[in-house]
Write a protein that holds these residues in place. Sequence first.
Motif, PDB file in Angstrom:
ATOM      1  N   ALA A  74       4.340   2.470  -4.921  1.00  0.00           N
ATOM      2  CA  ALA A  74       5.051   1.197  -5.015  1.00  0.00           C
ATOM      3  C   ALA A  74       5.886   0.938  -3.763  1.00  0.00           C
ATOM      4  O   ALA A  74       5.967  -0.194  -3.286  1.00  0.00           O
ATOM      5  CB  ALA A  74       5.935   1.185  -6.258  1.00  0.00           C
ATOM      6  N   ALA A  75       6.491   1.992  -3.216  1.00  0.00           N
ATOM      7  CA  ALA A  75       7.339   1.824  -2.033  1.00  0.00           C
ATOM      8  C   ALA A  75       6.526   1.352  -0.835  1.00  0.00           C
ATOM      9  O   ALA A  75       6.958   0.478  -0.077  1.00  0.00           O
ATOM     10  CB  ALA A  75       8.042   3.147  -1.712  1.00  0.00           C
ATOM     11  N   ILE A  76       5.330   1.914  -0.663  1.00  0.00           N
ATOM     12  CA  ILE A  76       4.489   1.520   0.467  1.00  0.00           C
ATOM     13  C   ILE A  76       4.100   0.050   0.370  1.00  0.00           C
ATOM     14  O   ILE A  76       4.097  -0.683   1.361  1.00  0.00           O
ATOM     15  CB  ILE A  76       3.233   2.416   0.514  1.00  0.00           C
ATOM     16  N   SER A  77       3.773  -0.402  -0.842  1.00  0.00           N
ATOM     17  CA  SER A  77       3.309  -1.785  -1.005  1.00  0.00           C
ATOM     18  C   SER A  77       4.455  -2.785  -1.099  1.00  0.00           C
ATOM     19  O   SER A  77       4.231  -3.996  -1.009  1.00  0.00           O
ATOM     20  CB  SER A  77       2.423  -1.895  -2.251  1.00  0.00           C
ATOM     21  N   LEU A  78       5.689  -2.300  -1.260  1.00  0.00           N
ATOM     22  CA  LEU A  78       6.839  -3.204  -1.320  1.00  0.00           C
ATOM     23  C   LEU A  78       7.316  -3.613   0.073  1.00  0.00           C
ATOM     24  O   LEU A  78       7.835  -4.717   0.259  1.00  0.00           O
ATOM     25  CB  LEU A  78       7.985  -2.546  -2.090  1.00  0.00           C
ATOM     26  N   LEU A  79       7.120  -2.741   1.053  1.00  0.00           N
ATOM     27  CA  LEU A  79       7.658  -2.984   2.389  1.00  0.00           C
ATOM     28  C   LEU A  79       7.262  -4.339   2.975  1.00  0.00           C
ATOM     29  O   LEU A  79       8.115  -5.039   3.537  1.00  0.00           O
ATOM     30  CB  LEU A  79       7.230  -1.851   3.331  1.00  0.00           C
ATOM     31  N   PRO A  80       5.984  -4.780   2.888  1.00  0.00           N
ATOM     32  CA  PRO A  80       5.629  -6.076   3.490  1.00  0.00           C
ATOM     33  C   PRO A  80       6.395  -7.271   2.933  1.00  0.00           C
ATOM     34  O   PRO A  80       6.488  -8.304   3.601  1.00  0.00           O
ATOM     35  CB  PRO A  80       4.120  -6.200   3.175  1.00  0.00           C
ATOM     36  N   SER A  81       6.950  -7.147   1.721  1.00  0.00           N
ATOM     37  CA  SER A  81       7.725  -8.248   1.165  1.00  0.00           C
ATOM     38  C   SER A  81       9.191  -8.204   1.615  1.00  0.00           C
ATOM     39  O   SER A  81       9.941  -9.146   1.354  1.00  0.00           O
ATOM     40  CB  SER A  81       7.657  -8.227  -0.366  1.00  0.00           C
TER      41      SER A  81
END
Length: 201
Positions: A74-81
């Motif tokens: 989840a942390a990896i995919s949250l960064l772009p936002s």
Amino acid sequence: MAFLGQLPPALLALHAGALADRHSKRRQMITGDLVSATVLATVPVSAALGTLTLTQLMIVAVVQGAASVLHDAAAISLLPSLVERSLIQRSNSRVGALFAIAATAGSHLGAALTALLGPARALLGDVASYLISAVCTARIQTAEPACARPESRRLRGEIGEGLRYVRGDDRLWTLTLVNATTSFALGLLNTLWALYLFVPA
């Protein structure tokens, strides 16, 4: 125990990524932190009560490993936002550098806490770190993008779609193979190095 700690990343990484696409990434990160804090807290409590067993330690290793996979996906995919598109590469580099610093400093701090408090009570430092992480994650104010995938779709179908996408891109496929090979080698190393160190000269 070392083997069991490496097992969840191998078995759950794809599922954790698909779940991060379906649900709130911050909620998944906070859940992972709280689960890790809870299971690790059982070790010093059981040690103080004199009821700590190898079976409990093995269960803690599996559960904590699974919670970490959920959090990290989840942390990896949250960064772009959280950052502008032009800053994603720089942000990923800084996150990677912080992970390296934390791993190095954490090893020394863990050794110091173990010497000072003992191996069981030293885990209270880990518990505190997960609770701090949960609080900091909860304070993130940036709105997450709406989930574009209907939850009625089967999780296996979404995983298969992601694998086909990666397989169709030579660069992503190469990076995936390199990371998988490196992770497998590190898993062997982390499992066997302690046994090697304990072999009498």
